[in-house]
Write a protein that holds these residues in place. Structure first.
Motif, mmCIF file in Angstrom:
data_model
loop_
_atom_site.group_PDB
_atom_site.id
_atom_site.type_symbol
_atom_site.label_atom_id
_atom_site.label_comp_id
_atom_site.label_asym_id
_atom_site.label_seq_id
_atom_site.Cartn_x
_atom_site.Cartn_y
_atom_site.Cartn_z
ATOM 1 N N ALA A 1 3.425 5.760 -3.209
ATOM 2 C CA ALA A 1 4.614 6.440 -3.741
ATOM 3 C C ALA A 1 4.567 6.498 -5.265
ATOM 4 O O ALA A 1 4.843 7.538 -5.869
ATOM 5 N N PHE A 2 4.185 5.385 -5.892
ATOM 6 C CA PHE A 2 4.193 5.361 -7.361
ATOM 7 C C PHE A 2 3.022 6.131 -7.959
ATOM 8 O O PHE A 2 3.138 6.671 -9.065
ATOM 9 N N VAL A 3 1.909 6.200 -7.249
ATOM 10 C CA VAL A 3 0.800 7.036 -7.737
ATOM 11 C C VAL A 3 1.249 8.497 -7.752
ATOM 12 O O VAL A 3 1.052 9.221 -8.726
ATOM 13 N N ILE A 4 1.900 8.917 -6.669
ATOM 14 C CA ILE A 4 2.382 10.305 -6.597
ATOM 15 C C ILE A 4 3.470 10.546 -7.654
ATOM 16 O O ILE A 4 3.468 11.564 -8.341
ATOM 17 N N LEU B 1 -6.286 -6.992 -1.401
ATOM 18 C CA LEU B 1 -6.156 -5.606 -1.873
ATOM 19 C C LEU B 1 -5.925 -5.589 -3.382
ATOM 20 O O LEU B 1 -6.525 -4.791 -4.114
ATOM 21 N N ARG B 2 -5.059 -6.486 -3.861
ATOM 22 C CA ARG B 2 -4.788 -6.551 -5.305
ATOM 23 C C ARG B 2 -6.051 -6.891 -6.085
ATOM 24 O O ARG B 2 -6.326 -6.310 -7.140
ATOM 25 N N SER C 1 0.392 -2.975 4.923
ATOM 26 C CA SER C 1 0.836 -2.456 6.218
ATOM 27 C C SER C 1 -0.179 -2.729 7.322
ATOM 28 O O SER C 1 0.146 -2.685 8.493
ATOM 29 N N LYS C 2 -1.448 -2.957 6.952
ATOM 30 C CA LYS C 2 -2.487 -3.276 7.942
ATOM 31 C C LYS C 2 -3.227 -4.523 7.460
ATOM 32 O O LYS C 2 -3.418 -4.699 6.269
ATOM 33 N N MET C 3 -3.635 -5.344 8.387
ATOM 34 C CA MET C 3 -4.486 -6.503 8.085
ATOM 35 C C MET C 3 -3.888 -7.384 6.991
ATOM 36 O O MET C 3 -4.580 -7.771 6.059
ATOM 37 N N ASN C 4 -2.624 -7.682 7.118
ATOM 38 C CA ASN C 4 -1.977 -8.497 6.083
ATOM 39 C C ASN C 4 -2.377 -9.973 6.187
ATOM 40 O O ASN C 4 -2.572 -10.643 5.176
ATOM 41 N N ASP D 1 0.821 -1.216 0.000
ATOM 42 C CA ASP D 1 0.000 0.000 0.000
ATOM 43 C C ASP D 1 0.854 1.264 0.000
ATOM 44 O O ASP D 1 0.549 2.237 -0.682
ATOM 45 N N ARG D 2 1.938 1.219 0.777
ATOM 46 C CA ARG D 2 2.784 2.415 0.861
ATOM 47 C C ARG D 2 3.562 2.639 -0.436
ATOM 48 O O ARG D 2 3.668 3.770 -0.921
ATOM 49 N N VAL D 3 4.097 1.564 -0.994
ATOM 50 C CA VAL D 3 4.858 1.689 -2.245
ATOM 51 C C VAL D 3 3.922 2.138 -3.370
ATOM 52 O O VAL D 3 4.291 2.937 -4.227
#
Lengths: 190, 81
Positions: free
Chosen positions: A54-57, A122-123, A110-113, A49-51
């Protein structure tokens, strides 16, 4: 009388010229200090989610005409992996490689993996909503000229070999990041 | 509104409408207009943000159309340099 006036005017004119020159010099120094159209990101985290954020931004900023560089360090390096290599590594490095995700495909959330189920979910949800996958965004970022820099120090600490990482990377240290960041209008640590 | 090319990014989510539009606008000649169709509600603000940031484009107009109860967000972007 007229002569005196003339020489006074001349002296004033010279003073003015000097002041303009001084101002121009000042302006040049200020211009040099202005930030470029540049955005710099640090990706320290190794979660999907964090990466992804980063790539969306990064791709968004590149589309807006900004020069973008992403500096991957520590857990962030896991997003740049393509495979796992164990041979030729020290005990700690082997352990690290065994526990780390072997590519961007296997990053946790990062949450609820829940041992990777969360990431798969998520994917699937992203696919369902037509959101580009992390891998698509990474490719898009490269197509848009986003520079991807891997931190040499943390790569070395974690014992990650060059052939474990995807191609087309730059390797650099803190100065390469700061060189970009100090010239950037926005800098993010993710 | 006159336009020279249409980009259909219906169904795509952030950041793709902007990214694809940017790639498309690079293909256009200066002065030409790109019409973008999107279903992403966020694209309305995104295109405004793009126009504010980038010097080489101009956002001529934005419209919302309805198609089978679905909103289509239409953006007209002109390449100015």
């Amino acid at each position: 009388m007229e002569k005196q006036l003339h020489s006074e005017l001349k002296a004033n004119g010279r003073g003015l010229e000097e002041r303009i020159a001084a101002l121009e010099a000042k302006l040049a120094t200020i211009e040099e200090r202005l930030p470029d159209d540049r955005v710099s990101l640090v990706v320290f985290s190794g979660e999907l989610d964090r990466v992804l954020a980063a790539f969306v931004i990064a791709t968004g900023a590149a589309a807006l005409g900004q020069h973008v560089s992403i500096f991957f360090t520590f857990w962030g390096l896991n997003a740049l992996r393509k495979k796992k290599v164990l041979s030729g590594k020290k005990f700690g490095e082997k352990l690290m490689a065994l526990m780390a995700p072997s590519s961007s495909q296997s990053l946790p959330v990062s949450k609820m993996n829940f041992f990777g189920i969360g990431a798969k979910m998520l994917r699937a949800m992203m696919r369902d909503k037509n959101v580009s996958s992390l891998e698509d965004l990474m490719q898009m970022a490269r197509d848009l000229g986003v520079r991807i820099v891997a931190c040499e120090m943390s790569r070395d600490v974690m014992g990650i070999k060059d052939d474990e990482l995807i191609g087309g990377l730059e390797f650099g240290g803190v100065a390469s990041f700061l060189g970009d960041a100090l010239k950037s209008k926005a800098t993010l640590f993710i | 509104m006159q336009f020279d090319r249409v980009l259909d990014v219906r169904g795509l989510a952030c950041p793709m409408p902007i990214v694809k539009a940017r790639q498309e606008i690079n293909q256009l000649q200066v002065g030409q207009v790109l019409k973008v169709l999107s279903t992403d509600r966020g694209s309305v603000k995104d295109f405004q943000g793009w126009a504010q940031t980038a010097k080489n484009i101009q956002l001529l107009a934005q419209e919302t159309e309805k198609e089978n109860d679905k909103e289509i967000y239409v953006h007209y972007v002109k390449r100015v340099s």
